[in-house]
Design a protein around this motif. Structure first.
Motif, PDB file in Angstrom:
ATOM      1  N   THR A  46       0.827  -1.211   0.000  1.00  0.00           N
ATOM      2  CA  THR A  46       0.000   0.000   0.000  1.00  0.00           C
ATOM      3  C   THR A  46       0.861   1.261   0.000  1.00  0.00           C
ATOM      4  N   ASN A  47       1.953   1.243   0.759  1.00  0.00           N
ATOM      5  CA  ASN A  47       2.835   2.406   0.779  1.00  0.00           C
ATOM      6  C   ASN A  47       3.549   2.612  -0.556  1.00  0.00           C
ATOM      7  N   GLY A  48       3.878   1.527  -1.254  1.00  0.00           N
ATOM      8  CA  GLY A  48       4.586   1.649  -2.530  1.00  0.00           C
ATOM      9  C   GLY A  48       3.785   2.395  -3.587  1.00  0.00           C
ATOM     10  N   PRO A  49       2.544   1.977  -3.862  1.00  0.00           N
ATOM     11  CA  PRO A  49       1.725   2.753  -4.806  1.00  0.00           C
ATOM     12  C   PRO A  49       1.447   4.174  -4.328  1.00  0.00           C
ATOM     13  N   ALA A  50       1.303   4.373  -3.000  1.00  0.00           N
ATOM     14  CA  ALA A  50       1.108   5.737  -2.491  1.00  0.00           C
ATOM     15  C   ALA A  50       2.327   6.596  -2.802  1.00  0.00           C
ATOM     16  N   ALA A  51       3.524   6.046  -2.599  1.00  0.00           N
ATOM     17  CA  ALA A  51       4.746   6.776  -2.930  1.00  0.00           C
ATOM     18  C   ALA A  51       4.799   7.085  -4.420  1.00  0.00           C
ATOM     19  N   ALA A  52       4.371   6.131  -5.239  1.00  0.00           N
ATOM     20  CA  ALA A  52       4.361   6.340  -6.694  1.00  0.00           C
ATOM     21  C   ALA A  52       3.441   7.496  -7.073  1.00  0.00           C
ATOM     22  N   LEU A  53       2.271   7.552  -6.451  1.00  0.00           N
ATOM     23  CA  LEU A  53       1.331   8.632  -6.737  1.00  0.00           C
ATOM     24  C   LEU A  53       1.937   9.990  -6.384  1.00  0.00           C
ATOM     25  N   ARG A  54       2.609  10.061  -5.241  1.00  0.00           N
ATOM     26  CA  ARG A  54       3.196  11.341  -4.847  1.00  0.00           C
ATOM     27  C   ARG A  54       4.364  11.723  -5.747  1.00  0.00           C
ATOM     28  N   ILE A  55       5.252  10.773  -6.032  1.00  0.00           N
ATOM     29  CA  ILE A  55       6.408  11.078  -6.874  1.00  0.00           C
ATOM     30  C   ILE A  55       5.959  11.502  -8.268  1.00  0.00           C
ATOM     31  N   ALA A  56       4.959  10.801  -8.813  1.00  0.00           N
ATOM     32  CA  ALA A  56       4.458  11.149 -10.148  1.00  0.00           C
ATOM     33  C   ALA A  56       3.828  12.539 -10.140  1.00  0.00           C
ATOM     34  N   ALA A  57       3.120  12.890  -9.053  1.00  0.00           N
ATOM     35  CA  ALA A  57       2.519  14.225  -8.967  1.00  0.00           C
ATOM     36  C   ALA A  57       3.589  15.300  -8.921  1.00  0.00           C
ATOM     37  N   GLU A  58       4.661  15.053  -8.197  1.00  0.00           N
ATOM     38  CA  GLU A  58       5.731  16.040  -8.098  1.00  0.00           C
ATOM     39  C   GLU A  58       6.464  16.189  -9.429  1.00  0.00           C
ATOM     40  N   ILE A  59       6.800  15.076 -10.054  1.00  0.00           N
ATOM     41  CA  ILE A  59       7.488  15.150 -11.341  1.00  0.00           C
ATOM     42  C   ILE A  59       6.590  15.787 -12.389  1.00  0.00           C
ATOM     43  N   GLY A  60       5.295  15.489 -12.301  1.00  0.00           N
ATOM     44  CA  GLY A  60       4.342  16.042 -13.265  1.00  0.00           C
ATOM     45  C   GLY A  60       3.992  17.486 -13.025  1.00  0.00           C
ATOM     46  N   GLY A  61       4.497  18.065 -11.950  1.00  0.00           N
ATOM     47  CA  GLY A  61       4.231  19.473 -11.682  1.00  0.00           C
ATOM     48  C   GLY A  61       2.823  19.774 -11.233  1.00  0.00           C
ATOM     49  N   VAL A  62       2.135  18.778 -10.638  1.00  0.00           N
ATOM     50  CA  VAL A  62       0.780  19.021 -10.144  1.00  0.00           C
ATOM     51  C   VAL A  62       0.857  20.037  -8.999  1.00  0.00           C
ATOM     52  N   PRO A  63       0.109  21.130  -9.073  1.00  0.00           N
ATOM     53  CA  PRO A  63       0.160  22.134  -8.004  1.00  0.00           C
ATOM     54  C   PRO A  63      -0.200  21.531  -6.654  1.00  0.00           C
TER      55      PRO A  63
END
Length: 511
Positions: free
Chosen positions: A362-379
Motif C-alpha cells: 500500500t505504501n509503494g503505490p502511495a509513494a508512486a502517486l506522490r512522486i508522479a505528482a511532483e514530477i508532473g508538476g501538479v500544483p
C-alpha cells in the motif's frame, strides 16, 4: 530460498541495454514502488526507463506475504504515541489511496484479489492494551475498525484472546501483480532493462545513472531501491533494516484455515493468512505464516527463526508440511513514517522512497502517486492533503531518541565485528557445508564459507562503511549488521546501500 510467489516461474524480458541512452525519467528498482511509478508516468506520456539489477520483484515485493491492508499490526497506535492525529490520518489516507490504486490496477489487468478481513490480535491478555490502543488510533484516523467479540475468535486454531478487525482488505499474489505491472508499463511505451546493476547517480554536470554496463542520462531519477543507493541525506542511518521470515504450508484435508489475515500485536510476532488458487496457492498449500523478524545481521541463527515458525505452525495446524520458506528485508524510518520525496543535494533531480516497514503493497503505490505528482508538476493545492502533510512532518524528541539508540547499536555491532574477527587468525578449519566463519588475515577480516560443496574466501568488510559481515546460516549469505547490505557466498552484492561486490580472495581454503 524461493518464495511461494516466485515458484510460479513467471518471467518477463526487458530490452537490450543501450549505453549512452537518454530518457526523460530513469527509475531504479523493479519492485512495487518502481513499477507503479514507472507505469503512472509512462501512461502520462513520459519517456521512462526502468532499470533492475535482477529480475522483476526479486527482493521485498516478491517475498512479502501478499497482504494489502490498512490495518497494519500496531502501526497506527505506534505513530500516534509520538505524533499528532493529523499525521496518523495522513499516513492512513496515503495508504488508502495506494490500496485503491492497486485494487483498480488488478481489476484492469485481470489479477485476482481476495477480499479478507484483517485482524490485529493478542496472543495473551498482556497484549490486549496494544490491541485496544490500535483500535482507538485507527478509529481516530478514520478507519471503520471494530473490536471483536469472543465469537469472532472461537475456533481459531492458535491462541488469540482479543483483536481489532477491519473488513474489506485483500490478499494477492504479489509476484503476479508485479509481472502485470511490468507488462502494462511496456505496453504504455516504457523501456525495461533487467540484469543491469546501478552503481551510482550524479546530477552534475547533468543527471546521470551509472551502471556496470555504462551510463544513462535522464532529466529526473527515481531511486526505488528499498534504501537509497546514494548516500546523500544519510538515509541509511535514518532507517532500521529488518529481516522477517515466511513459510508456505500444505495442509491435509480436514484441517481448517481461518479466512482472515492475522497479525499479532505482541511477541513473538506471528502473521497468518489463508492462500487459495486465486491468490497464489500451489497444490495443497493453503497457509502462509510469517514473523520472527530481527535486525539484519544481528541474530545468532537465522535458521532457528524458520525452525521456530515451523514448530509453532505444526503445533496449531496438525499435519502441516512446510513446502516453501523465504525471507524479506524491509526498512523502517526512525520516526515511523516513510521517507518520500527529493533526495538532498540533488538539485531536485533525484527522488526516492523508503521506510515502508513491511507494508509496501500500500505504501509503494502511495509513494508512486506522490512522486508522479511532483514530477508532473501538479500544483500543491490540487494534490491530496496527505502528500503535503507527510512531506512536512516534524521530527520529535522520541524520533531522535530512537535514531540515537539504533545508531548506538550500529556502533556496537561494528566494534564487535572487528574485535571478533581479529581474535581468530587464519588458518581456520574449513567450514562445513552451509557454514561460514570470519577470521583475520594480515590484519583484515576474511569471510570463509562452504556452499554447494565449494569453499570460498571473500573480504569480510562491507564496502559501504566498513562493517564486518555476519554469516546468515539460512540464506547462506554474508549480511552487514551496520546498514544491512547483503552478499552471496561468492561476494556478489544482493541488496542494501552497498553498490559493489566483495573482493574474492585467493588462498585460504579457496577451491
Amino acid at each position: 530460498m524461493t518464495s511461494l510467489w516466485k515458484a510460479h516461474g513467471r518471467t518477463i524480458e526487458g530490452s537490450p541495454f543501450d549505453h549512452g541512452a537518454r530518457h526523460e525519467i530513469v527509475i531504479v528498482g523493479a519492485g512495487i514502488t518502481g513499477l507503479s511509478t514507472a507505469l503512472i508516468l509512462a501512461r502520462e506520456g513520459r519517456d521512462v526507463a526502468l532499470l533492475e539489477a535482477g529480475e522483476i520483484a526479486q527482493l521485498a515485493t516478491g517475498a512479502n506475504t501478499g497482504k494489502a491492508s490498512l490495518l497494519q499490526g500496531t502501526r497506527a497506535s505506534t505513530l500516534r504515541a509520538h505524533h499528532p492525529a493529523s499525521l496518523v490520518r495522513a499516513y492512513v489516507d496515503a495508504n488508502r489511496d495506494g490500496q485503491r490504486w492497486l485494487r483498480a490496477f488488478c481489476a484492469e489487468a485481470g489479477v485476482p484479489v481476495v477480499d479478507r478481513t484483517a485482524y490485529t490480535y493478542a496472543h495473551t491478555p498482556a497484549g490486549m492494551p496494544d490491541v485496544q490502543a490500535e483500535f482507538e488510533a485507527a478509529r481516530e484516523a478514520g478507519l471503520p475498525v471494530r473490536m471483536t467479540s469472543p465469537a469472532d475468535l472461537d475456533g481459531l486454531p492458535f491462541p488469540a484472546v482479543g483483536a481489532v478487525a477491519l473488513a474489506g482488505q485483500f490478499s494477492i499474489d504479489p509476484d503476479a501483480v508485479a509481472i502485470a505491472l511490468a507488462h502494462a508499463f511496456l505496453a504504455a511505451g516504457g523501456t525495461l532493462h533487467t540484469g543491469v546493476r546501478v552503481t551510482g547517480v550524479s546530477v552534475l554536470p547533468s543527471p546521470r545513472v551509472r551502471t556496470e554496463k555504462g551510463d544513462v542520462a535522464a532529466e529526473q531519477i527515481v531511486l526505488a531501491t528499498g534504501t537509497p543507493i546514494a548516500d546523500r541525506g544519510l538515509y541509511f542511518a535514518k532507517v532500521s533494516a529488518m529481516r522477517s521470515y515466511a513459510m508456505a504450508f500444505a495442509l491435509p484435508d480436514g484441517v481448517e484455515v481461518p479466512e482472515g489475515m492475522y497479525l499479532s500485536a505482541d511477541e513473538p510476532a506471528r502473521s497468518l493468512r489463508a492462500v487459495g488458487e486465486s491468490d497464489g496457492a500451489i497444490g495443497a498449500i493453503r497457509l502462509v505464516v510469517g514473523g520472527n523478524g530481527h535486525a539484519v545481521g544481528r541474530t545468532a541463527s537465522e535458521q532457528e527463526r524458520y525452525d521456530d515458525l515451523e514448530r509453532w505452525t505444526t503445533a496449531h495446524f496438525p499435519g502441516a508440511e512446510a513446502v516453501f520458506r523465504w525471507s524479506a528485508q524491509d526498512y523502517e524510518s526512525h520516526n515511523r513514517v516513510p521517507f518520500i520525496g527529493v533526495l538532498p543535494r540533488s538539485a531536485g533531480r533525484i527522488r526516492f522512497a523508503t521506510g515502508f516497514a513491511k507494508w509496501g503493497l500500500t505504501n509503494g503505490p502511495a509513494a508512486a502517486l506522490r512522486i508522479a505528482a511532483e514530477i508532473g508538476g501538479v500544483p500543491r493545492h490540487d494534490r491530496p492533503l496527505w502528500m503535503t502533510q507527510i512531506g512536512t512532518r516534524l521530527t520529535v524528541p522520541a524520533d531522535i531518541g530512537r535514531g540515537a539508540v539504533e545508531n548506538a547499536k550500529v556502533g556496537a555491532a561494528a566494534a564487535r565485528g572487528w574485535v571478533g574477527a581479529l581474535a581468530s587468525p587464519v588458518p581456520v578449519v574449513r567450514p562445513a557445508e552451509g557454514e561460514g566463519v570470519v577470521a583475520e588475515r594480515g590484519g583484515r577480516p576474511v569471510a570463509i564459507s562452504t556452499v554447494a560443496g565449494r569453499t570460498r574466501a571473500v573480504s569480510a568488510v562491507c564496502p559501504h562503511l566498513g562493517g564486518v559481515l555476519a554469516w546468515n546460516d539460512a540464506e547462506c549469505t554474508w549480511d552487514c549488521p551496520l546498514h544491512a547490505s547483503r552478499f552471496a557466498a561468492d561476494g556478489a552484492r544482493i541488496e542494501g546501500p552497498a553498490v559493489s561486490d566483495l573482493t574474492l580472495l585467493r588462498g585460504e581454503h579457496e577451491d
